[in-house]
Write a protein that holds these residues in place. Structure first.
Motif, PDB file in Angstrom:
ATOM      1  N   GLU A 234       0.836  -1.209   0.000  1.00  0.00           N
ATOM      2  CA  GLU A 234       0.000   0.000   0.000  1.00  0.00           C
ATOM      3  C   GLU A 234       0.865   1.251   0.000  1.00  0.00           C
ATOM      4  N   LYS A 235       1.943   1.234   0.793  1.00  0.00           N
ATOM      5  CA  LYS A 235       2.837   2.383   0.837  1.00  0.00           C
ATOM      6  C   LYS A 235       3.583   2.546  -0.489  1.00  0.00           C
ATOM      7  N   LEU A 236       3.923   1.417  -1.121  1.00  0.00           N
ATOM      8  CA  LEU A 236       4.612   1.500  -2.410  1.00  0.00           C
ATOM      9  C   LEU A 236       3.710   2.120  -3.468  1.00  0.00           C
ATOM     10  N   LEU A 237       2.434   1.750  -3.440  1.00  0.00           N
ATOM     11  CA  LEU A 237       1.489   2.336  -4.397  1.00  0.00           C
ATOM     12  C   LEU A 237       1.354   3.835  -4.171  1.00  0.00           C
ATOM     13  N   SER A 238       1.309   4.233  -2.899  1.00  0.00           N
ATOM     14  CA  SER A 238       1.234   5.669  -2.613  1.00  0.00           C
ATOM     15  C   SER A 238       2.483   6.389  -3.112  1.00  0.00           C
ATOM     16  N   LEU A 239       3.649   5.752  -2.959  1.00  0.00           N
ATOM     17  CA  LEU A 239       4.898   6.341  -3.423  1.00  0.00           C
ATOM     18  C   LEU A 239       4.896   6.502  -4.942  1.00  0.00           C
ATOM     19  N   ILE A 240       4.459   5.463  -5.649  1.00  0.00           N
ATOM     20  CA  ILE A 240       4.413   5.536  -7.112  1.00  0.00           C
ATOM     21  C   ILE A 240       3.468   6.654  -7.561  1.00  0.00           C
ATOM     22  N   GLY A 241       2.309   6.735  -6.904  1.00  0.00           N
ATOM     23  CA  GLY A 241       1.368   7.785  -7.260  1.00  0.00           C
ATOM     24  C   GLY A 241       1.924   9.169  -7.023  1.00  0.00           C
ATOM     25  N   LYS A 242       2.637   9.349  -5.914  1.00  0.00           N
ATOM     26  CA  LYS A 242       3.203  10.670  -5.628  1.00  0.00           C
ATOM     27  C   LYS A 242       4.290  11.011  -6.637  1.00  0.00           C
ATOM     28  N   ILE A 243       5.110  10.019  -6.993  1.00  0.00           N
ATOM     29  CA  ILE A 243       6.153  10.261  -7.999  1.00  0.00           C
ATOM     30  C   ILE A 243       5.522  10.671  -9.322  1.00  0.00           C
ATOM     31  N   GLY A 244       4.484   9.944  -9.736  1.00  0.00           N
ATOM     32  CA  GLY A 244       3.840  10.253 -11.014  1.00  0.00           C
ATOM     33  C   GLY A 244       3.186  11.617 -11.031  1.00  0.00           C
ATOM     34  N   LYS A 245       2.558  12.023  -9.907  1.00  0.00           N
ATOM     35  CA  LYS A 245       1.867  13.313  -9.874  1.00  0.00           C
ATOM     36  C   LYS A 245       2.847  14.487  -9.830  1.00  0.00           C
ATOM     37  N   ASP A 246       3.976  14.317  -9.102  1.00  0.00           N
ATOM     38  CA  ASP A 246       4.903  15.437  -8.918  1.00  0.00           C
ATOM     39  C   ASP A 246       5.992  15.512  -9.975  1.00  0.00           C
ATOM     40  N   ALA A 247       6.123  14.464 -10.781  1.00  0.00           N
ATOM     41  CA  ALA A 247       7.232  14.415 -11.745  1.00  0.00           C
ATOM     42  C   ALA A 247       7.095  15.545 -12.774  1.00  0.00           C
ATOM     43  N   LYS A 248       8.235  16.131 -13.113  1.00  0.00           N
ATOM     44  CA  LYS A 248       8.277  17.181 -14.125  1.00  0.00           C
ATOM     45  C   LYS A 248       8.727  16.656 -15.479  1.00  0.00           C
ATOM     46  N   VAL A 249       9.214  15.425 -15.490  1.00  0.00           N
ATOM     47  CA  VAL A 249       9.660  14.809 -16.737  1.00  0.00           C
ATOM     48  C   VAL A 249       8.565  13.869 -17.219  1.00  0.00           C
TER      49      VAL A 249
ATOM     50  N   LEU B 195      -5.807  -3.562  -2.906  1.00  0.00           N
ATOM     51  CA  LEU B 195      -4.632  -3.077  -3.620  1.00  0.00           C
ATOM     52  C   LEU B 195      -4.955  -2.753  -5.071  1.00  0.00           C
ATOM     53  N   VAL B 196      -5.827  -3.553  -5.683  1.00  0.00           N
ATOM     54  CA  VAL B 196      -6.238  -3.262  -7.064  1.00  0.00           C
ATOM     55  C   VAL B 196      -6.903  -1.890  -7.135  1.00  0.00           C
ATOM     56  N   GLU B 197      -7.827  -1.650  -6.214  1.00  0.00           N
ATOM     57  CA  GLU B 197      -8.527  -0.364  -6.227  1.00  0.00           C
ATOM     58  C   GLU B 197      -7.576   0.784  -5.912  1.00  0.00           C
ATOM     59  N   GLN B 198      -6.641   0.574  -4.989  1.00  0.00           N
ATOM     60  CA  GLN B 198      -5.685   1.635  -4.684  1.00  0.00           C
ATOM     61  C   GLN B 198      -4.781   1.926  -5.874  1.00  0.00           C
ATOM     62  N   ALA B 199      -4.338   0.854  -6.553  1.00  0.00           N
ATOM     63  CA  ALA B 199      -3.476   1.062  -7.718  1.00  0.00           C
ATOM     64  C   ALA B 199      -4.194   1.857  -8.801  1.00  0.00           C
ATOM     65  N   LEU B 200      -5.449   1.524  -9.040  1.00  0.00           N
ATOM     66  CA  LEU B 200      -6.201   2.249 -10.067  1.00  0.00           C
ATOM     67  C   LEU B 200      -6.534   3.669  -9.614  1.00  0.00           C
ATOM     68  N   ASP B 201      -6.762   3.855  -8.309  1.00  0.00           N
ATOM     69  CA  ASP B 201      -7.005   5.215  -7.800  1.00  0.00           C
ATOM     70  C   ASP B 201      -5.770   6.090  -7.991  1.00  0.00           C
ATOM     71  N   GLU B 202      -4.611   5.543  -7.677  1.00  0.00           N
ATOM     72  CA  GLU B 202      -3.377   6.307  -7.890  1.00  0.00           C
ATOM     73  C   GLU B 202      -3.152   6.563  -9.376  1.00  0.00           C
ATOM     74  N   HIS B 203      -3.495   5.578 -10.189  1.00  0.00           N
ATOM     75  CA  HIS B 203      -3.359   5.720 -11.648  1.00  0.00           C
ATOM     76  C   HIS B 203      -4.233   6.862 -12.148  1.00  0.00           C
ATOM     77  N   HIS B 204      -5.470   6.897 -11.669  1.00  0.00           N
ATOM     78  CA  HIS B 204      -6.383   7.966 -12.093  1.00  0.00           C
ATOM     79  C   HIS B 204      -5.938   9.316 -11.542  1.00  0.00           C
ATOM     80  N   ALA B 205      -5.382   9.321 -10.329  1.00  0.00           N
ATOM     81  CA  ALA B 205      -4.917  10.587  -9.757  1.00  0.00           C
ATOM     82  C   ALA B 205      -3.798  11.188 -10.598  1.00  0.00           C
ATOM     83  N   ILE B 206      -2.922  10.328 -11.104  1.00  0.00           N
ATOM     84  CA  ILE B 206      -1.848  10.831 -11.967  1.00  0.00           C
ATOM     85  C   ILE B 206      -2.430  11.398 -13.252  1.00  0.00           C
ATOM     86  N   LEU B 207      -3.362  10.677 -13.865  1.00  0.00           N
ATOM     87  CA  LEU B 207      -3.973  11.156 -15.108  1.00  0.00           C
ATOM     88  C   LEU B 207      -4.707  12.474 -14.895  1.00  0.00           C
ATOM     89  N   SER B 208      -5.258  12.657 -13.714  1.00  0.00           N
ATOM     90  CA  SER B 208      -6.062  13.853 -13.452  1.00  0.00           C
ATOM     91  C   SER B 208      -5.220  15.035 -13.007  1.00  0.00           C
TER      92      SER B 208
END
Length: 1436
Positions: A473-488, A512-525
């Motif tokens: 769960e923490k890894l998914l949160s980390l990936i989502g934060k990296i994707g949202k804050d990344a400038k590249v 975990l499936v729902e969290q992964a997709l939530d983080e995925h959508h957060a990055i897209l949004s």
């Protein structure tokens, strides 16, 4: 808990971090309320997370400048002084010059005045020496020179708090810089005093930090003069002396050199070299000589300030030494970072953070102190600063925040080894440490190169495989934060791809499936680097997954979320995007097929069991989630894309969720609601197909409320599309009678079990059948009513045929089958469910007919001539509480349940003396409008003790005598006075002078206007024609139309024989709405007639129904061989042929209407009086009373019918029934005995068998009545009894024969009292005096009168003799009379003298001793007679 409490455990924890002073640690914990993190923040000069206590907060604010407010100053100083509300420096006119004497007392008053002017938003600071600031500065200087500044409370308060704030505002506010020369000179004078204070402070052993801080501010103008003044006063010498002191520390050096660093460009190199050079060299040596223990001291933070000040001086004086100072600063920072003490590490990280922040936001006067970025970056890499820092307390949030800034600064310079090292540090750590490390990595990843991102993803994937779900769960949160804050963009793409792959892992949990997709959508949004093309790419991936059936539910949600995001971010919300997505993949068909497939999986999952919403389909999600998600997606796609649902797809959904026999009830309810809410997304052709091919095939008996709403919605849409209905504002107008689905609506009304749904369906049916017909279709109301009634008849006959030809025979047959079922099991196969369905249909048809009559006749506001049966007789009594707030009146109105609202309204108008157009009545927050005046009270749900609120118009509060109630001829009001009417209303109940009939005032605008002018126009019809028109309209009412011919009564009577309580109740309600059965009326009329020659009239009344079995009723009544009582017995005896208890009740109601009509006109009263006389003459009352006997009605009869019969019978006899309470109390208790709502009248006395019985139990009134009657009869025989020609003896015998029996009637029950005895003796003498014609003026005594009459007093003895004789008979009988005479009452004896009993008076008269002896003597008749004779002889 005490806020000052400090935990020893927390003290030891902080001391273990390397903080040396336990007192400082405890103080920090007290300020932080024992919070460990906040205490560490205080010790390291970090912002705390929680506020300090009030006292500590004041301590921490010392020397901190508050927020500066400064609007632009007006052009001149004088204008500034005159204007209010702006900041200004003013001169006080009331201040006296400063005393030049060596006064060491601090001016406290000036301090208070200065604080009130400094610490405010609109501050104004005095600038002259003789004012507050100048006085305080001079006094502080004197105290400082005397060495008393620290000991004086007010001086310390001024120097520590007020002085820094004042000079901060004077020297840093932009508004001050624009003011005039006079003010600037005043400020210069104040700075001169400040320099004097600073020089005085330098003369002390310790350097005063706050004063030296004030000197380092940037003053504008005359700075050289101030420096020279400082030098002239020996300031430089004192500074040099302090710097050369062996005990000077880093903090003091920093405080001494900071002011010179700020003004280095104005200093003389020769003087500076001589005065400051040795001190600076010593400072370098001191810094280099710092030991490990010094780094954990709080004052080590001054090293940075000292080196910065030295650098400013070197830039002007010794440029060659600048780089050495920078290197020294970095070297000291590295040494602190390597220190094992937490405080030293925090100071080092703060220093590094300060270096980095100065690069991004340099201030002007510190720009020269900034170390170049390249040098800092090289130093960080070469010295492995990050690696060293990570070896510290990474569990502390403040510590990690500083590291995060370093990592962010390094960015691409961060090596892979350091990245791997940071990653490995989370192994085996707590959640707090892991979160801190992830935040550091996320901050660094913003500027990562592709190789670094790739390496980080590799580390995440490896960690994912080796750890548990909590870490994942923490890894998914980390990936989502990296994707949202990344400038590249590549970093964002890599994060999206990683999340997508992880969400598709087969063994992954649902969370975990729902969290992964939530983080995925957060990055897209949220990520600005994600383009629309990337979003469309993932839309296609979602579509492919749905086709494959992989992770359908979460992917479907993801698809809807991405689609919403695309539309949200599209310019002008272009909905063509949805159409493009649908065209490319036919998403509607895809999702519909997915719904069908998922439903089949759910059915397969339960096997032979029952499908439920909670059934797990794939082990992850329940069946309800699958259905809801699919339908919500379709609804969203159809709405946003403005797409119509095709017929094939609509059929698939309906077949799966409704028509499917394996679908659960929840499926059907959900589908009904979905189609109803999404009706606008279905094209008209599809709606028609859906309605005709699917909806009309639903079993109406299984229809739910949502199903009915869905049917109603499609019904209106389909008929509106075919122009059979037209939408008019909030309702639908029927344009064509042949509506699609109307037959199915009938079926719903008749067969749906839920009464709430049935009520809605019936209201809809009535609306479509008559209420909402277009005016074109309402031209022939009679034909419409007949058509509707015939439809009811037809369906009722169908239901009756299902029960068998003869209802009674069928009932007996079914009962026989049930009884014999125990012997012959096959006989038990009685179609009871079918029979119950038929009963339900019959009950609903009666309900429909009742509702139809009410809905149509409610519109008819003209007074009724043909009264409905319910309005023709009196119902049970109702007491309505009427309240009028405007007139402050409150009274009780006596009504009955069958009284019309119009009649009640008229009573209220009479009572309040108000016109009708000014009065409004409300009950239960509902307006009782005039259009409802035809309704009866029980139809309005008004019960006993209901409250009527009366509201008056603006002109109705006048109490003028000219205000009167409208008394048109149709209102039925008499012309009596208000007082009489009010009395009748409150006392006589329904026997009032106000019309109680079913009539209300007719409100025709043309008629009203004509009446007001006193004449009618030519267009206005005459009164006769108007009455004729109203009568014709009344004959068109559905209730009147239904009653014509009389067949309806036979049918309704037969329905009551089904012995179904609900059907019987509905029949009873329907009979109340239609006119009274003419056959019963004719039968009662024939009974009251002496001649039966008009027997044929019943056929006319019933419309000539010659084949009706009701003809036997008239034939029986008109039979001359039957007596009137036998004829009535046929009507009121339930055992007679074709008669039942229900019909007896109905006949009693008709009889009540004839005996006590609700109409109060003269003709009705006369008819009722004549009928009542004939009825009583023929013994009708005894026959009615006989109905009250238990055996008169069947034992198993319905309780309500039995109660109704009893109530009517008691109501008919209530006028002859009165009640009385016998009590010794002076105030008699009020009793309320009601017969069918009518309260029986309470009397104080009444006659029974000629005797007057009083409520007080005494016989005074009876004796007085007897005396009065005797005297009256004496006067009638006066000519004989006073005739002197007749002897006195003969006249006395006539008196004893004719007068005394009247006087002594009932005397056997009299009790003795002195008052009654005197009255009786006086009466006896009154007789004798008149017989002897002795005038009262003759003055003859009673003895003389007795002598002349040749007699003695005998009346009392005669009464006693009769009492004793009667008492003897009673005692010898030993029956109820014996018990009443000798019995004792339970309870306590009353206070005071007790009343004399009959037996006591007789015992005393007979001289029998005690009462028991007298009672015993009555057993011997001979002895008793002897005792009576002896008593009479004695003459007592």
């Amino acid at each position: 808990m005490d806020n000052n409490f400090v935990s020893d455990e927390n003290v030891q924890t902080i001391l273990a971090m390397g903080f040396p002073s336990e007192s400082e640690v405890r103080r920090a914990l007290r300020m932080a309320k024992n919070d460990l993190s906040d205490a560490v923040a205080i010790l390291t000069n970090e912002p705390q997370t929680s506020p300090y206590d009030a006292v500590d907060a004041v301590d921490m604010e010392v020397g901190v400048p508050s927020k500066v407010y400064g609007p632009q100053l007006p052009p001149s100083y004088e204008e500034v002084c005159q204007e209010t509300g702006q900041m200004k420096v003013v001169q006080s006119s009331d201040m006296t010059p400063m005393d030049d004497s060596n006064n060491l007392e601090f001016p406290v008053t000036n301090l208070y005045e200065l604080e009130s002017r400094v610490f405010t938003e609109t501050w104004n600071i005095p600038f002259k020496k003789e004012e507050s600031l100048g006085k305080c500065l001079i006094a502080s200087t004197r105290l400082m020179e005397a060495g008393l500044a620290e000991s004086d409370e007010y001086c310390k308060r001024f120097v520590d708090r007020c002085m820094p704030e004042a000079f901060t505002k004077l020297l840093t506010s932009n508004a001050v810089h624009k003011w005039g020369i006079e003010i600037q000179e005043g400020i210069f004078d104040m700075l001169g005093l400040l320099v004097e204070l600073a020089v005085a402070s330098l003369g002390q052993p310790n350097v005063h930090g706050i004063i030296m801080d004030c000197l380092k501010l940037n003053p504008y103008g005359w700075l050289t003069n101030l420096i020279n003044k400082f030098a002239h006063m020996g300031g430089f010498d004192m500074v040099k002396k302090h710097l050369e002191s062996p005990d000077i520390d880093i903090l003091s050096m920093s405080l001494l050199l900071q002011p010179f660093g700020v003004c280095a460009e104005f200093l003389s190199p020769s003087v500076t070299n001589k005065m400051l050079k040795p001190g600076m060299e010593k400072a370098v040596v001191t810094i280099q000589a710092l030991e490990e223990k010094d780094f954990k001291e709080k004052k080590v933070g001054s090293v940075s300030n000292l080196l910065s000040s030295m650098k400013l001086l070197c830039l002007q004086m010794w440029p060659q030494d600048v780089d050495k100072l920078d290197d020294l600063r970095l070297q000291v920072t590295l040494r602190m970072l390597k220190s094992p003490h937490f405080n030293a590490k925090m100071n080092a990280l703060k220093e590094v953070t300060k270096l980095i922040e100065e690069l991004n936001s340099p201030r002007i006067y510190k720009a020269a102190t900034i170390i170049p970025a390249e040098k800092i970056l090289n130093w960080l890499v070469e010295s492995r600063v990050l690696s060293i820092a990570l070896e510290g307390n990474i569990d502390q949030a403040q510590y990690c925040d500083k590291i995060k800034g370093i990592v962010d600064f390094l960015g691409a310079k961060l090596s892979l080894d350091e990245l791997a090292m940071i990653w490995k540090m989370q192994n085996g750590q707590t959640n707090n440490v892991i979160d801190n490390i992830h935040s550091i990595i996320a901050a660094a990843a913003v500027k990562f190169e592709p190789s670094q991102v790739e390496h980080l993803i590799h580390l995440i994937q490896k960690k994912w495989q080796d750890d548990n779900d909590r870490v994942r769960e923490k890894l998914l949160s980390l990936i989502g934060k990296i994707g949202k804050d990344a400038k590249v963009p590549k970093t964002t793409t890599s994060a999206l791809g990683l999340l997508w792959d992880l969400a598709h892992l087969p063994a992954l949990s649902t969370t975990l499936v729902e969290q992964a997709l939530d983080e995925h959508h957060a990055i897209l949004s949220d990520s600005y680097s994600v383009k629309e093309q990337v979003k469309l790419q993932y839309v296609n991936k979602c579509v492919e997954d749905i086709k494959k059936g992989a992770c359908v539910l979460p992917i479907l949600r993801q698809l809807m979320s991405i689609s919403k995001n695309i539309i949200k971010n599209t310019l002008q919300k272009d909905k063509g995007v949805i159409n493009e997505i649908n065209k490319g993949s036919d998403v509607i068909k895809l999702v519909t097929n997915s719904l069908v497939k998922c439903h089949k999986l759910a059915v397969a999952a339960v096997g032979d069991g029952q499908l439920k919403p909670s059934t797990m389909v794939d082990g992850r999600y329940p069946h309800s989630d699958y259905v809801t998600t699919h339908l919500n997606f379709l609804k969203y796609f159809l709405e946003e894309g403005v797409i119509y649902l095709p017929w094939n797809r609509a059929r698939d959904i309906w077949t799966t969720l409704v028509a499917n026999p394996k679908a659960c009830e929840w499926d059907r309810e959900t589908c009904y609601e979905w189609f109803r809410n999404g009706i606008m997304d279905i094209d008209p052709e599809t709606q028609t197909h859906m309605f005709q091919k699917e909806v009309l095939k639903i079993d109406p008996s299984k229809l739910s409320e949502n199903g009915f709403k869905c049917f109603k919605c499609l019904f209106e849409r389909v008929n509106q599309y075919e122009h059979r209905l037209k939408n008019a504002s909030s309702s639908m107008v029927v344009e064509k009678v042949e509506l699609v689905g109307l037959d199915y609506l009938w079926e719903i009304c008749l067969h749906v079990p839920d009464e709430g749904i049935a009520d809605q369906a019936i209201q809809m049916l009535l609306t479509l059948s008559y209420t909402n017909l277009s005016p074109r279709l309402k031209k022939e109301p009679v034909s419409l009513h007949k058509k509707f009634i015939n439809e009811c008849y037809t369906r009722l006959e169908t239901a009756m045929m299902g029960l068998g030809g003869n209802v009674v025979a069928q009932t007996v047959s079914n009962a026989t089958k049930v009884v014999t079922a125990a012997v012959v099991p096959d006989v038990a196969n009685v179609p009871l469910p079918s029979r119950s369905i038929k009963h339900l249909a019959i009950e609903r048809l009666l309900w429909i007919a009742e509702a139809y009559i009410l809905s149509v006749e409610e519109i008819h506001s003209v007074p009724r001539v043909i009264l409905p049966h319910g309005a023709s007789f009196h119902g049970y009594q109702l007491n309505l509480l009427v309240k009028c707030e405007a007139l402050k009146q409150e009274f009780t109105l006596q009504c009955h349940s069958n009284e019309s609202l119009g009649s009640v309204r008229q009573k209220v108008l009479v009572q309040l003396n108000q016109p009708m157009d000014h009065v409004q009545m409300h009950t239960n927050d509902k307006l009782l409008c005039v259009t409802k005046d035809q309704l009866l009270l029980h139809q309005l749900d008004l019960t006993d003790a209901s409250i009527l609120q009366v509201h008056l118009g603006s002109s109705s509060t006048s109490k003028s005598g000219s205000t009167s109630v409208a008394t048109s001829s149709s209102s039925g009001l008499s012309s009596g006075s208000k007082e009489g009417s009010s009395k009748d209303l409150t006392e006589a109940g329904d026997a009032t002078s106000v019309n109680l009939g079913f009539s209300v005032p007719f409100s025709n605008p043309r008629l009203s206007s004509a009446a007001s002018t006193g004449s009618f126009s030519k267009e206005t019809p005459s009164s006769a024609s108007k009455q004729s028109y109203d009568n014709e309209q009344e004959k068109m009412l559905p209730g009147v139309v239904m009653a014509k011919g009389g067949e309806v009564f036979d049918m309704l009577y037969n329905l009551t024989e089904l012995e179904e309580a609900k059907i019987t109740k509905r029949v009873q309600k329907l009979l109340m709405l239609i006119p009274t059965d003419p056959a019963v009326l004719e039968a009662l009329d024939l009974i009251s007639q002496k001649s039966t020659k008009a027997a044929g009239s019943s056929e006319d009344l019933s419309g000539g129904a010659k084949s009706s079995p009701r003809k036997s009723l008239a034939a029986t009544v008109s039979n001359k061989s039957f007596t009137p009582k036998e004829k009535m017995k046929f009507l009121f005896d339930s055992s007679q042929p074709e008669m039942s208890a229900f019909r007896v009740l109905y006949n009693l109601q008709v009889l009540s209407g004839k005996l006590m009509p609700t109409s109060e006109d003269a003709a009705s009263r006369a008819s009722a009086t004549a009928f009542c006389a004939e009825f009583l003459h023929n013994g009708g009352l005894s026959l009615v009373v006989s109905v009250l006997q238990p055996e008169s009605l069947p034992i198993d009869i319905n309780y309500e019918i039995r109660q109704g019969c009893y109530s009517i019978c008691l109501q008919l006899a209530r006028k002859k029934t009165e009640v009385m309470v016998v009590s010794r109390k002076q105030e008699l208790p009020i009793i309320n005995i009601h017969i069918k709502g009518t309260r029986l009248k309470q009397k104080d006395q009444f006659k029974y068998l000629g005797s007057l019985i009083s409520s007080d139990g005494r016989n005074n009134s009876e004796v007085a009545s007897r005396i009065a009657q005797a005297k009256t009869n004496f006067q009638k025989m006066k000519t004989v009894l006073t005739n002197k020609n007749i002897s006195i003896r003969t006249r006395r015998r006539a008196l004893e024969c004719y007068i005394e029996p009247i006087l002594m009637y009932g005397c056997e029950a009299w009790t003795r009292s002195k008052q009654t005895q005197k009255k009786l003796e006086a009466t006896e003498m009154w007789f004798l005096r008149r017989m002897l014609r002795i005038s009262w003026t003759a003055k003859k005594t009673n003895d003389t009168v007795l002598e002349e009459a040749h007699t003695t007093r005998l009346l009392i003895s005669k009464i006693r003799k009769r009492q004793a004789t009667f008492f003897g008979h009673v005692m010898r009988r030993e029956k109820l009379e014996n018990l009443v005479t000798t019995g004792m009452l339970e309870g306590k004896r009353s206070r005071g003298k007790q009343r004399e009993k009959l037996i006591e008076g007789l015992t005393d008269w007979l001289k029998a001793g005690k009462s028991l002896e007298a009672i015993e003597a009555t057993k011997d008749r001979k002895k008793w007679r002897t005792m009576i004779a002896n008593a009479v002889k004695q003459g007592t």
